[in-house]
Design a protein around this motif. Structure first.
Motif, mmCIF file in Angstrom:
data_model
loop_
_atom_site.group_PDB
_atom_site.id
_atom_site.type_symbol
_atom_site.label_atom_id
_atom_site.label_comp_id
_atom_site.label_asym_id
_atom_site.label_seq_id
_atom_site.Cartn_x
_atom_site.Cartn_y
_atom_site.Cartn_z
ATOM 1 N N PHE A 82 81.035 63.437 50.553
ATOM 2 C CA PHE A 82 80.801 64.442 49.528
ATOM 3 C C PHE A 82 81.262 63.984 48.149
ATOM 4 O O PHE A 82 80.898 64.552 47.132
ATOM 5 C CB PHE A 82 81.503 65.740 49.905
ATOM 6 C CG PHE A 82 81.239 66.852 48.957
ATOM 7 C CD1 PHE A 82 80.027 67.529 48.997
ATOM 8 C CD2 PHE A 82 82.170 67.208 48.000
ATOM 9 C CE1 PHE A 82 79.764 68.545 48.110
ATOM 10 C CE2 PHE A 82 81.918 68.223 47.104
ATOM 11 C CZ PHE A 82 80.708 68.894 47.156
ATOM 12 N N PRO A 85 78.723 61.718 43.512
ATOM 13 C CA PRO A 85 78.405 62.650 42.434
ATOM 14 C C PRO A 85 77.054 63.338 42.622
ATOM 15 O O PRO A 85 76.770 64.361 42.001
ATOM 16 C CB PRO A 85 78.374 61.779 41.181
ATOM 17 C CG PRO A 85 78.883 60.450 41.566
ATOM 18 C CD PRO A 85 79.016 60.373 43.046
ATOM 19 N N LEU A 109 81.711 71.660 54.235
ATOM 20 C CA LEU A 109 81.580 70.240 54.535
ATOM 21 C C LEU A 109 81.678 70.097 56.047
ATOM 22 O O LEU A 109 82.762 70.221 56.622
ATOM 23 C CB LEU A 109 82.677 69.436 53.838
ATOM 24 C CG LEU A 109 82.837 69.677 52.332
ATOM 25 C CD1 LEU A 109 83.740 68.617 51.728
ATOM 26 C CD2 LEU A 109 81.493 69.676 51.638
ATOM 27 N N ASP B 84 81.103 66.119 36.750
ATOM 28 C CA ASP B 84 82.145 65.099 36.807
ATOM 29 C C ASP B 84 82.614 64.925 38.253
ATOM 30 O O ASP B 84 83.016 65.884 38.898
ATOM 31 C CB ASP B 84 83.321 65.561 35.935
ATOM 32 C CG ASP B 84 84.340 64.443 35.713
ATOM 33 O OD1 ASP B 84 84.597 63.669 36.651
ATOM 34 O OD2 ASP B 84 84.858 64.361 34.596
ATOM 35 N N PRO B 85 82.541 63.679 38.746
ATOM 36 C CA PRO B 85 82.911 63.414 40.147
ATOM 37 C C PRO B 85 84.338 63.854 40.479
ATOM 38 O O PRO B 85 84.691 64.003 41.648
ATOM 39 C CB PRO B 85 82.800 61.897 40.274
ATOM 40 C CG PRO B 85 82.142 61.397 39.054
ATOM 41 C CD PRO B 85 82.073 62.488 38.045
ATOM 42 N N ALA B 88 84.306 66.885 42.649
ATOM 43 C CA ALA B 88 83.861 66.638 44.015
ATOM 44 C C ALA B 88 85.059 66.217 44.859
ATOM 45 O O ALA B 88 85.221 66.644 46.003
ATOM 46 C CB ALA B 88 82.789 65.558 44.039
ATOM 47 N N GLN B 89 85.923 65.402 44.274
ATOM 48 C CA GLN B 89 87.081 64.945 45.036
ATOM 49 C C GLN B 89 88.078 66.067 45.274
ATOM 50 O O GLN B 89 88.699 66.155 46.328
ATOM 51 C CB GLN B 89 87.763 63.795 44.298
ATOM 52 C CG GLN B 89 86.921 62.545 44.300
ATOM 53 C CD GLN B 89 87.780 61.310 44.107
ATOM 54 O OE1 GLN B 89 88.850 61.187 44.672
ATOM 55 N NE2 GLN B 89 87.300 60.394 43.286
ATOM 56 N N ILE B 91 87.306 69.072 45.671
ATOM 57 C CA ILE B 91 86.713 69.884 46.722
ATOM 58 C C ILE B 91 86.940 69.279 48.097
ATOM 59 O O ILE B 91 87.224 69.990 49.058
ATOM 60 C CB ILE B 91 85.209 70.071 46.452
ATOM 61 C CG1 ILE B 91 85.039 71.021 45.268
ATOM 62 C CG2 ILE B 91 84.495 70.593 47.683
ATOM 63 C CD1 ILE B 91 83.612 71.241 44.870
ATOM 64 N N VAL B 92 86.823 67.977 48.172
ATOM 65 C CA VAL B 92 87.063 67.334 49.461
ATOM 66 C C VAL B 92 88.462 67.691 49.957
ATOM 67 O O VAL B 92 88.647 68.092 51.109
ATOM 68 C CB VAL B 92 86.918 65.798 49.357
ATOM 69 C CG1 VAL B 92 87.420 65.134 50.622
ATOM 70 C CG2 VAL B 92 85.471 65.430 49.111
ATOM 71 N N SER B 95 88.762 71.611 50.603
ATOM 72 C CA SER B 95 87.981 72.008 51.765
ATOM 73 C C SER B 95 88.707 71.658 53.055
ATOM 74 O O SER B 95 88.757 72.458 53.994
ATOM 75 C CB SER B 95 86.630 71.303 51.707
ATOM 76 O OG SER B 95 86.004 71.338 52.943
#
Lengths: 337, 337
Positions: A82, A85, A109, B84-85, B88-89, B91-92, B95
């Motif tokens: 995930f 990007p 996820l 912006d990535p 995403a991180q 969220i990982v 999550s």
DNA sequence: GCTTCCAATGGGAGCGCTCCCAAGATCAGG
DNA sequence: CCTGATCTTGGGAGCGCTCCCATTGGAAGC
């Protein structure tokens, strides 16, 4: 009497009482449904304001059997997939479209057994009004869950196997073909493919596009050099390619991350890009612009993909039956090819 | 009798009946609460299996007054900030931690009036059990909403102004200081800063770290050259810097995106990195490794940030009062400085 | 003036689950 | 064998909202 701490939220019944109307009337006024006189409508509005009333979404959900949320589930072996990007952009699109339909976005996820189990529960318990499913691999358990679920499901990118009823995809074959044709048109004759995971439909389709283009040009496609869509895997694949086919003069990478990895390997090997070897990527993420040299790549409308998935899902939720959608790609030429 | 289409889901009452127990007992068995005999427990389990029963989360939520979901709210002027990535991180991490607590993740991009209104409703209607708040700017309306909300709120990165009760942050000042000290230690004496938005605490803190380090070394800090954390803004800032201070020999950029932009400008201007000018970034995202030359940068544990935010939120939801957390950063040296 | 029709209205019955509490069952101790 | 303590058990009352439906009261039509 001391004011008891976090005083309970006012309920619709209290609003109704204060406004001097029945609960039914208050409810109708709130959802501006018909059969409410102007006077009562205003009385309710006043009471709502006075009490600071906010409807309880859970109670509403229970009564209407609609949760007011849509889920985006991303499959994968581990959550790090995930971090690409790509998904962030999908989310931007989906979130915007969902906002228009006044639905919340739940993100799942499904990257562990626990995660998959929770998704299954989500499906079975109808914990959302609909689901968007992405990044499926061959024999992905999520496909089965989706089939059994009596719930609207829209796929983002087709899964391996028979096409589902509702999906939004990108023209992977066409994009890959165009990229490869471009390489050929620039005089490259030994072009290789660093392809993505071949247990995904995107990975396969992009390799197919590459192969088709080469065959059509009367050139020999090389067997797929498989990566997993990450930068390191692209670097590794390029190293193998260099070892087995020292004379390659063009590379089509199935995404920008891997193309960037290839660039790194090439730099280390002292091969000039594009002079010695031309490289084309796929995605057109930020990394394509930042890479050195900037990547020629197949642009895909990722935000639109997310947006259209969400819109399609909303359509299905509203009881319609939209037709699948395939979004176009286009080649963006920079300096790497 | 034709089987009527999508047959209603079985309810707990039906399970109870089939198992020959009361609804209460069935409920207790299901939540493995005490006061249920082994025999009944098994009978219920059997009935559940036979009926394919799945509890209805909405009904449970209404009864327990717990939604079973936590929201991650990302502020911003437009949704693209989320691309912006970095997020995403986060969220990982979030999550994963939420999964452990069996909470769902709702994602809210509060990047439009509509979006902010929905967040406000979320707060006021208690549409989630708790909220994680990120990317706040000065005078961000979300801060006020969070304060008024009678709901657990954990901040990711401190907002501008007084520190909130619960937050997880990264040592921005320390990281920036270390980066700048490194530049100085490599003999750079004219060090500039491309800083992030100064209406964010991260932007300010990183500039502060830069300034502190320079002052401590007896060098003159330059006034902040402000960007907005994007690649183009970094490129633009670098251009301005070059025009006003042609003799700079070192640059600290407040994130990797802007550092990459600076690199691009520098390349275009024919300045060699690090020979003529050394560049250090912040974040240690993929772009730092892919950049040419690879970026020396301040690594921050982004996934851990997300994970700790979620854990802290769960702690608060469970009625405890954790202390704020500041995660360490560390310098990763590559070739750009 | 008297039907006819329809908008407006409010009561009641859920939606599916949890939880309090009174009542029955079980068991040990005296 | 009786008393009190402890564990089980199931009925009932919500949680806060929607929606069906029977009822009311005018306005319009003849």
């Amino acid at each position: 009497m001391a004011e008891d701490a976090p005083r309970r939220q006012p309920t619709l019944a209290e609003v109704a009482e204060l406004a001097g109307v029945s609960r039914s009337a208050a409810s109708r006024a709130l959802n501006d449904a018909p059969h409410v006189s102007r006077a009562k409508r205003e009385a309710v509005a006043r009471a709502v304001r006075q009490l600071g009333y906010v409807p309880n979404p859970t109670a509403r959900a229970l009564a209407t059997r609609q949760t007011g949320a849509a889920a985006l589930v991303v499959s994968g072996e581990d959550p790090s997939i995930f971090a690409d990007p790509f998904f962030a952009q999908v989310i931007v699109g989906a979130s915007t479209a969902l906002e228009e339909a006044d639905l919340h976005l739940m993100l799942c996820l499904a990257a562990s057994d626990r995660g998959r189990k929770r998704v299954e529960e989500l499906f079975r318990s109808k914990g959302a009004d609909g689901v968007m499913l992405m990044a499926l691999r061959e024999d992905d358990p999520l496909v089965g869950m989706a089939e059994e679920a009596e719930m609207p499901v829209v796929f983002g990118g087709r899964p391996v196997g028979p096409a589902p009823r509702w999906y939004v995809d990108v023209d992977n074959v066409g994009g890959a073909r165009e990229a490869t044709e471009y390489l050929v048109s620039r005089g490259r004759t030994r072009v290789a493919a660093i392809c993505g995971r071949l247990d995904t439909e995107a990975g396969r389709a992009r390799y197919r596009g590459y192969r088709d283009a080469l065959l059509a040009a009367g050139l020999d496609p090389l067997p797929p050099q498989e990566g997993d869509f990450t930068e390191p895997s692209g670097a590794a694949a390029m190293a193998v390619l260099l070892a087995h086919h020292p004379d390659v003069d063009g590379v089509f990478a199935a995404n920008d991350n891997m193309a960037a990895g290839a660039l790194r390997t090439l730099r280390a090997a002292g091969r000039a890009v594009p002079a010695d070897i031309a490289v084309v990527g796929f995605d057109d993420l930020t990394v394509a612009q930042v890479a050195d040299p900037p990547l020629t790549t197949v642009h895909q409308p990722i935000t639109a993909l997310g947006r259209e998935m969400a819109r399609m899902l909303v359509t299905v939720i509203n009881g319609h039956d939209p037709t699948p959608l395939i979004l176009p790609t286009r080649l963006v030429t920079r300096s790497s090819a």
